[in-house]
Design an enzyme around this catalytic site. Structure first.
Site, PDB file in Angstrom:
ATOM      1  N   TYR A 114       9.498  12.406 -51.117  1.00 54.35           N
ATOM      2  CA  TYR A 114       9.802  12.733 -52.517  1.00 54.35           C
ATOM      3  C   TYR A 114      11.311  12.647 -52.761  1.00 54.35           C
ATOM      4  CZ  TYR A 114       9.939  15.941 -56.634  1.00 54.35           C
ATOM      5  OH  TYR A 114      10.147  16.530 -57.862  1.00 54.35           O
ATOM      6  N   LYS A 118      -3.793  32.840 -56.577  1.00 51.99           N
ATOM      7  CA  LYS A 118      -4.328  33.664 -55.486  1.00 51.99           C
ATOM      8  C   LYS A 118      -4.603  35.082 -55.947  1.00 51.99           C
ATOM      9  CE  LYS A 118      -2.561  31.978 -51.103  1.00 51.99           C
ATOM     10  NZ  LYS A 118      -1.529  32.171 -50.101  1.00 51.99           N
ATOM     11  N   VAL A 143       6.078  20.158 -67.416  1.00 54.94           N
ATOM     12  CA  VAL A 143       7.295  19.964 -68.220  1.00 54.94           C
ATOM     13  C   VAL A 143       6.962  19.225 -69.522  1.00 54.94           C
ATOM     14  CG1 VAL A 143       9.630  19.013 -68.228  1.00 54.94           C
ATOM     15  CG2 VAL A 143       8.677  19.915 -66.091  1.00 54.94           C
TER      16      VAL A 143
END
Ligand code: NAP
Ligand code: GDP
Length: 318
Positions: free
Chosen positions: A139, A190, A16
């Site tokens: 969190y 991936k 961000v």
């Protein structure tokens, strides 16, 4: 010339923070000085480091992004670290902002900290209505307390400390580490590796059924800058794409397969966790302020992120 506003961005080197930097560099505002800092400038878990940082830059405004951040699997295995590190950073940044007379702080919550059992869509009034999903309770509680701090600083000292609540964010400069990343950078990494190695099977964790709202980091950055300059409330504001833009992990997988032009097989590993099924958030409050804000179409934003990763693979956070 002394700048009217000195804006310190903690976590300025992350996903961000880099997006806000891009937006500010394109605007080049004359009356604002922007400072983007990383953990190398100060460990914000440490109060003395935090005080030194604020004494050095003397910010009038703070965008507080710095946090321990990670995807579902990293959260599940490190709830205590997410709780403690984020609590320490938030306590230090808000208290030192108060002590040094910072005029406004905009901190960052997340739609994943809302109650697990809830009605939908979730809105700003529901943050504390029940326990968060067990996968990321560390969190979540650390982030929820930012909202509590903001109201307490306002009540006791009259501070304008507020917070934004983004949905899942993605874009250039994300964390592409397979162990700790969120789903979009994780799957990009991936697929990139599979294609490099000539593999033919793309394994996606979970059932593919969970639903998510994804915001492009550059869109979020524009909204963040608007909040810093224009938003006057202490109550938080959800910065999310529309409810209609919600997609499943399977939809996301299909878009990524297209963006990479991958011809192999896709397999969902249903032995792996799905996390929260959905956390559909309402952006009605944002739309009341900014009815015409245009979000970048998801496909385009995803393609730009994939292209960024291909170009900057060697220097990306892998
Ligand atoms: P990120 O890419 O992981 O960046 C984290 C930033 O925090 C980095 O600049 C890092 O500095 C800094 N930082 C970490 N620990 C620090 C410490 N002890 N002292 C000082 N700085 C420290 O995170 P992000 O995705 O940009 O997240 C920014 C904010 O948005 C966070 O508050 C996060 O909770 C919130 N958010 C993120 C999402 C998402 O999907 N990513 C969704 C909703 C809300 P270094 O570069 O030096 O490591
Ligand atoms: P959340 O939105 O906070 O749950 O965080 P994530 O961005 O980690 O994404 C979650 C969803 O993507 C879950 O349903 C996961 O099962 C799914 N998922 C599929 N593959 C991956 C992967 O490689 N990494 C991550 N983090 N999530 C994945």
């Amino acid at each position: 010339m002394a700048h009217e506003k000195v804006i310190l961005v903690t976590g300025g080197t992350g996903l961000v923070g880099n997006a806000i930097k891009t937006v500010i560099e394109s605007e080049n505002p004359k009356d604002e000085k922007w400072i983007f800092i990383s953990s190398k400038d100060a460990d914000l878990c440490n109060l003395e480091d935090t005080k030194r940082l604020f004494a050095k830059h003397q910010p009038t405004h703070v965008i507080h992004l710095a946090a321990m951040v990670g995807g579902l699997f990293h959260n599940m295995s490190h709830n205590l670290d997410f709780l403690r590190r984020n609590l320490h950073m938030n306590d230090n940044v808000l208290q030192v902002s108060y002590e040094t007379g910072v005029k406004k702080v905009v901190s960052c919550l997340s739609t994943c900290i809302f109650p697990d059992k809830t009605t939908y869509p979730i809105d700003e009034t529901m943050i504390h209505n029940g326990p968060p999903h067990p996968s990321n309770f560390g969190y979540s509680y650390a982030k929820r307390l930012i909202d509590v701090y903001n109201h307490a600083y306002h009540e006791q000292h009259g501070c304008t400390f507020t917070a934004v609540v983004p949905c899942n964010v993605f874009g250039p400069h994300d964390n592409f580490n397979l162990e700790s990343s969120h789903v979009i950078p994780g799957l990009i990494r991936k697929l990139y590796d599979i294609i490099q190695q000539g593999g033919d099977t793309f394994v996606v964790m979970g059932t593919g059924k969970p639903l998510r709202q994804f915001i492009y980091s550059l869109d979020l950055a524009k909204l963040f800058v608007w909040v810093l300059r224009e938003y006057k409330e202490v109550d938080s504001i959800i910065l999310s794409v529309d409810e209609a833009a919600e997609v499943s992990i399977k939809d996301l997988t299909e878009e990524l397969v297209k963006a990479f032009d991958f011809k192999g097989k896709v397999v969902f590993d249903t032995t792996k966790a799905d996390g929260q099924f959905k956390k559909t958030a309402s952006n009605a409050k944002l739309r009341k302020y900014l009815p015409d804000f245009q979000f970048t179409p998801f496909q385009q934003a995803l393609k730009e992120t994939v292209d960024w990763y291909k170009k900057y693979h060697d220097i990306a956070r892998n």
